[in-house]
Enzyme design. Structure first.
Site, PDB file in Angstrom:
ATOM      1  N   TYR A 134       0.851  -1.185   0.000  1.00 51.69           N
ATOM      2  CA  TYR A 134       0.000   0.000   0.000  1.00 51.69           C
ATOM      3  C   TYR A 134       0.894   1.246   0.000  1.00 51.69           C
ATOM      4  O   TYR A 134       1.892   1.276  -0.688  1.00 51.69           O
ATOM      5  CB  TYR A 134      -0.976  -0.055   1.186  1.00 51.69           C
ATOM      6  CG  TYR A 134      -2.152   0.853   0.967  1.00 51.69           C
ATOM      7  CD1 TYR A 134      -2.980   0.664  -0.137  1.00 51.69           C
ATOM      8  CD2 TYR A 134      -2.409   1.911   1.819  1.00 51.69           C
ATOM      9  CE1 TYR A 134      -4.037   1.531  -0.376  1.00 51.69           C
ATOM     10  CE2 TYR A 134      -3.474   2.762   1.592  1.00 51.69           C
ATOM     11  CZ  TYR A 134      -4.276   2.567   0.484  1.00 51.69           C
ATOM     12  OH  TYR A 134      -5.313   3.426   0.249  1.00 51.69           O
ATOM     13  N   ARG A 188      -9.603  10.004  -7.685  1.00 53.57           N
ATOM     14  CA  ARG A 188      -8.747  10.745  -6.751  1.00 53.57           C
ATOM     15  C   ARG A 188      -7.845   9.755  -6.023  1.00 53.57           C
ATOM     16  O   ARG A 188      -8.025   9.461  -4.863  1.00 53.57           O
ATOM     17  CB  ARG A 188      -9.601  11.524  -5.751  1.00 53.57           C
ATOM     18  CG  ARG A 188      -8.836  12.584  -4.966  1.00 53.57           C
ATOM     19  CD  ARG A 188      -9.541  12.950  -3.686  1.00 53.57           C
ATOM     20  NE  ARG A 188      -9.650  11.818  -2.778  1.00 53.57           N
ATOM     21  CZ  ARG A 188      -8.705  11.470  -1.909  1.00 53.57           C
ATOM     22  NH1 ARG A 188      -7.567  12.125  -1.842  1.00 53.57           N
ATOM     23  NH2 ARG A 188      -8.884  10.435  -1.110  1.00 53.57           N
ATOM     24  N   LYS A 206      -5.788  -2.519  -0.639  1.00 58.00           N
ATOM     25  CA  LYS A 206      -6.610  -2.382   0.570  1.00 58.00           C
ATOM     26  C   LYS A 206      -7.097  -3.751   1.064  1.00 58.00           C
ATOM     27  O   LYS A 206      -7.039  -4.056   2.259  1.00 58.00           O
ATOM     28  CB  LYS A 206      -7.807  -1.480   0.285  1.00 58.00           C
ATOM     29  CG  LYS A 206      -7.508   0.023   0.379  1.00 58.00           C
ATOM     30  CD  LYS A 206      -7.399   0.488   1.823  1.00 58.00           C
ATOM     31  CE  LYS A 206      -7.000   1.941   1.950  1.00 58.00           C
ATOM     32  NZ  LYS A 206      -8.066   2.896   1.725  1.00 58.00           N
ATOM     33  N   GLU A 278     -13.816   3.931  -2.289  1.00 58.88           N
ATOM     34  CA  GLU A 278     -12.387   4.189  -2.228  1.00 58.88           C
ATOM     35  C   GLU A 278     -11.959   5.171  -3.317  1.00 58.88           C
ATOM     36  O   GLU A 278     -12.198   4.947  -4.504  1.00 58.88           O
ATOM     37  CB  GLU A 278     -11.609   2.875  -2.383  1.00 58.88           C
ATOM     38  CG  GLU A 278     -10.118   3.002  -2.235  1.00 58.88           C
ATOM     39  CD  GLU A 278      -9.704   3.419  -0.833  1.00 58.88           C
ATOM     40  OE1 GLU A 278      -8.694   4.142  -0.717  1.00 58.88           O
ATOM     41  OE2 GLU A 278     -10.379   3.051   0.145  1.00 58.88           O
ATOM     42  N   ASP A 279     -11.343   6.279  -2.903  1.00 60.53           N
ATOM     43  CA  ASP A 279     -10.724   7.246  -3.813  1.00 60.53           C
ATOM     44  C   ASP A 279     -11.678   7.792  -4.873  1.00 60.53           C
ATOM     45  O   ASP A 279     -11.322   7.910  -6.050  1.00 60.53           O
ATOM     46  CB  ASP A 279      -9.484   6.633  -4.476  1.00 60.53           C
ATOM     47  CG  ASP A 279      -8.322   6.565  -3.488  1.00 60.53           C
ATOM     48  OD1 ASP A 279      -8.378   7.254  -2.459  1.00 60.53           O
ATOM     49  OD2 ASP A 279      -7.362   5.834  -3.750  1.00 60.53           O
ATOM     50  N   ASP A 301     -13.572   5.119   3.100  1.00 58.99           N
ATOM     51  CA  ASP A 301     -12.359   5.113   3.906  1.00 58.99           C
ATOM     52  C   ASP A 301     -11.639   6.450   3.861  1.00 58.99           C
ATOM     53  O   ASP A 301     -11.044   6.869   4.851  1.00 58.99           O
ATOM     54  CB  ASP A 301     -11.427   3.994   3.434  1.00 58.99           C
ATOM     55  CG  ASP A 301     -10.231   3.834   4.349  1.00 58.99           C
ATOM     56  OD1 ASP A 301     -10.436   3.741   5.570  1.00 58.99           O
ATOM     57  OD2 ASP A 301      -9.091   3.813   3.852  1.00 58.99           O
ATOM     58  N   ASP A 302     -11.682   7.144   2.732  1.00 61.63           N
ATOM     59  CA  ASP A 302     -10.995   8.428   2.613  1.00 61.63           C
ATOM     60  C   ASP A 302     -11.635   9.489   3.500  1.00 61.63           C
ATOM     61  O   ASP A 302     -10.949  10.392   3.992  1.00 61.63           O
ATOM     62  CB  ASP A 302     -11.003   8.897   1.151  1.00 61.63           C
ATOM     63  CG  ASP A 302     -10.453   7.847   0.222  1.00 61.63           C
ATOM     64  OD1 ASP A 302      -9.258   7.551   0.309  1.00 61.63           O
ATOM     65  OD2 ASP A 302     -11.228   7.291  -0.573  1.00 61.63           O
ATOM     66  N   ASN A 443      -0.594  12.001   1.689  1.00 58.04           N
ATOM     67  CA  ASN A 443       0.106  10.895   1.036  1.00 58.04           C
ATOM     68  C   ASN A 443       0.293  11.201  -0.441  1.00 58.04           C
ATOM     69  O   ASN A 443      -0.497  11.949  -1.012  1.00 58.04           O
ATOM     70  CB  ASN A 443      -0.702   9.598   1.190  1.00 58.04           C
ATOM     71  CG  ASN A 443      -0.572   8.993   2.566  1.00 58.04           C
ATOM     72  OD1 ASN A 443       0.511   8.937   3.117  1.00 58.04           O
ATOM     73  ND2 ASN A 443      -1.686   8.520   3.114  1.00 58.04           N
ATOM     74  N   ASN A 487      -1.972   5.794   9.720  1.00 54.81           N
ATOM     75  CA  ASN A 487      -2.269   4.895   8.604  1.00 54.81           C
ATOM     76  C   ASN A 487      -3.694   4.368   8.742  1.00 54.81           C
ATOM     77  O   ASN A 487      -4.059   3.824   9.795  1.00 54.81           O
ATOM     78  CB  ASN A 487      -1.269   3.733   8.607  1.00 54.81           C
ATOM     79  CG  ASN A 487      -1.284   2.927   7.333  1.00 54.81           C
ATOM     80  OD1 ASN A 487      -2.342   2.671   6.759  1.00 54.81           O
ATOM     81  ND2 ASN A 487      -0.117   2.501   6.881  1.00 54.81           N
TER      82      ASN A 487
END
Length: 583
Positions: A134, A188, A206, A278-279, A301-302, A443, A487
């Site tokens: 990751y 993203r 992930k 995710e993203d 999660d973001d 990140n 993290n």
């Protein structure tokens, strides 16, 4: 033609055995049935196909009786190695790789060959391997994903050309008992922007961590890439780009495509299948989460995972600063989905701790975007996720001015602007606070607002520092400081484990607050003594278990669990479903 039929049948055999992994012990079955009708007409192919199936392959780990029963004699050298021997040899080979990306490719190739060994390596050497599965390496891997694509299915690729067929396409995945899905539209990816279908590296990584960090069985996990196009011209111009070469779908058609996928997944796998956004880009992430979070078992999660791990750092810092979360004054540099997600969960935590209305709690949180301080005089131009933090205060244009004006106790970087926490900013934070909180969470590593060495040096060792990507310990004035890595892997694997273990039907803000508290309580004294507000990643499975137990208890308390009745010993039940790689 005969060759094509043979290959097709071999693949279907391979998939049928892969599908049985979570339900039975395939080797026992095969040894007990060494000549099933399944294999008639394919002399010698049972052993070969077994070794070509990642979930069945043991390499030199096959016993001699298994080699006889499966027709493996001659396909392997005569030596036998235990799983632990293979893990050690794999780590030696990994350490010989010259670059981080080479290590990423090596581990992905191992997953394609022997998945048990892959997860054993990740589980036993999580701290060493995580950066190559990751962040930070997965960012570079996504940028080059089309070039690295290895033709072995690691998940499902669903494009807008598949509209109207998504439910039937789910049937093409060989495993039917899916309980955790991570899906992205690639808009993203980390701080790297729109990567289109190349963002598939993120769901794959992930879910590998779901297994390595929390023991969610890999056969229950499904990575999904939703290909709605890309607006990145380099991708559109690349002759080897593996996604659709068209501009991103938007508006109602986009929403309908996402809805078709979510509804198909729930129909196929049941109401307790966990769906992790995710993203997704800012324009879609909040809207999709708010639309779906009361309808299905989902989280972003973001937004929420990042929020929970950041809140845990704040809660854990109380042991160092003596300041409780409700007594802090927060300034966020960056007002995207990560920043807004953290800000909202912090306000929610203050609400829980004090009983004050959330609207009142938000007044302790300020945001700075590319145009300066988010405030009421800018309401007409603000995106919807910033409006709650537009306070009645004077507008200032830059970070240093905001620090001087607002005098925050905690500075949180989610801007992806490297070096933005400069010496003047950190010295001003230190002048106003005995132990300033400095969280540089962007990140990958190259996007961090400052390094830990800079934070400690410019604050004369007073800063309570955390980052989004890993940094090495820093020695300053004779003391060794361990920078905490905020993290998300401290949170999302435990959330997934809880959801799978109790059959959660919803994931709420309260769950994320509970997860953050459980994480903060898991920080040992030796880490706090080194000014670190997170546990060591080598203890991640124990941390994930604590997070999962806390969330699952809340699911049963709120009637949002479908595995009934509630186990008498919840921790023992969750331990029992945790996957441990073994031959």
């Amino acid at each position: 033609m005969y060759l094509l039929l043979t290959l097709s049948l071999a693949l279907s055999i391979s998939f049928s055995f892969s599908n049985s992994v979570s339900a039975c012990l395939p080797y026992d079955f095969l040894i007990a049935n060494p000549s099933p009708t399944l294999w008639q007409g394919f002399s010698g192919s049972m052993g070969y196909t077994t070794m070509k199936t990642p979930s069945l392959n043991k390499g030199l780990g096959f016993t001699y009786s298994e080699r006889d029963a499966l027709g493996l004699r001659g396909l392997l050298p005569p030596a036998k190695l235990t799983l632990e021997d293979q893990v050690e040899l794999t780590m030696q080979e990994l350490r010989r790789k010259s670059s981080a990306l080479d290590k990423y490719v090596f581990l992905q190739s191992l997953q394609d060959v022997n998945s048990t060994l892959y997860y054993a390596v990740l589980s036993r050497h999580t701290y060493e391997c995580m950066p190559f599965v990751y962040t930070p390496v997965v960012g570079e891997a996504c940028q080059k994903f089309s070039q690295l694509y290895r033709h072995t299915p690691q998940g499902l690729y669903l494009s807008i050309d598949d509209r109207g067929k998504l439910r039937s396409i789910l049937d093409n995945w060989p495993v039917q008992d899916i309980r955790a899905i991570v899906f992205t539209d690639g808009e993203r990816i980390l701080g790297l922007g729109d990567q289109g279908i190349d963002g598939m590296g993120i769901p794959v990584g992930k879910l590998a961590l779901y297994t390595a960090c929390a023991g969610v069985h890999p056969s229950h996990c499904l990575p999904v890439a939703l290909d709605v196009g890309t607006n990145t011209q380099d991708k559109l111009d690349d002759p080897f780009y593996i996604g659709l070469k068209r501009r991103r779908l938007t508006g109602r058609e986009y929403d309908a495509f996402v809805a078709e996928f979510i509804e198909a997944a729930v129909d196929k796998y049941g109401k307790s299948v966990m769906l992790q956004f995710e993203d997704f880009g800012n324009s879609n992430a909040f809207r999709l989460l708010h639309h779906w979070q009361e309808k299905v078992c989902c989280f972003n999660d973001d937004i929420q995972g990042t929020a929970a791990v950041a809140l845990a750092g704040v809660l854990g810092s109380t042991a160092l600063t003596g300041t409780a979360v409700e007594d802090h004054r927060f300034l966020f540099f960056g007002a995207g989905e990560a920043g807004a997600g953290i800000a909202e969960l912090i306000a929610y935590a203050i609400h829980v701790e004090t009983g004050k209305p959330v609207e009142e709690c938000r007044k302790q949180v300020f945001m700075l975007d590319s145009k300066g301080l988010v405030c009421k005089s800018r309401l007409h131009e603000l995106q919807h996720h910033k409006i709650n933090f537009a306070h009645d205060t004077e507008h200032v244009a830059d970070l240093l001015s905001a620090v001087k004006t607002l005098k925050p106790t905690a500075l949180v970087g989610v801007s992806t602007l490297p070096k933005s926490f400069n010496q003047a900013v950190i010295e001003e934070m230190s002048a106003n606070n005995e132990r300033p909180i400095i969280f540089a969470l962007s990140n990958p590593t190259s996007k961090a607002e400052c390094t830990p060495e800079e934070a400690y040096r410019w604050s004369n060792g007073a800063a309570v520092f955390a980052s989004g990507s890993p940094f090495e310990p820093v020695t300053f004035n004779g003391k060794t400081y361990v920078p905490g890595q905020g993290n998300n892997a401290y949170i999302f694997p435990g959330v997934g484990l809880a959801a799978v273990a109790c059959g959660a039907t919803r994931i709420t803000d309260l769950d994320m607050y509970i997860a953050a508290k459980a994480l903060a309580e898991a920080v040992p004294k030796d880490r706090l003594d080194a000014s670190c507000v997170y546990p060591h990643l080598r203890d991640i499975r124990d941390v994930s278990l604590k997070v999962a137990v806390a969330i699952a208890a809340n699911k049963y308390a709120t009637g949002q669990a479908s595995v009934l009745p509630k186990p008498v010993d919840l921790e023992a039940h969750i331990r029992s479903v945790m996957y441990e790689p073994s031959y």
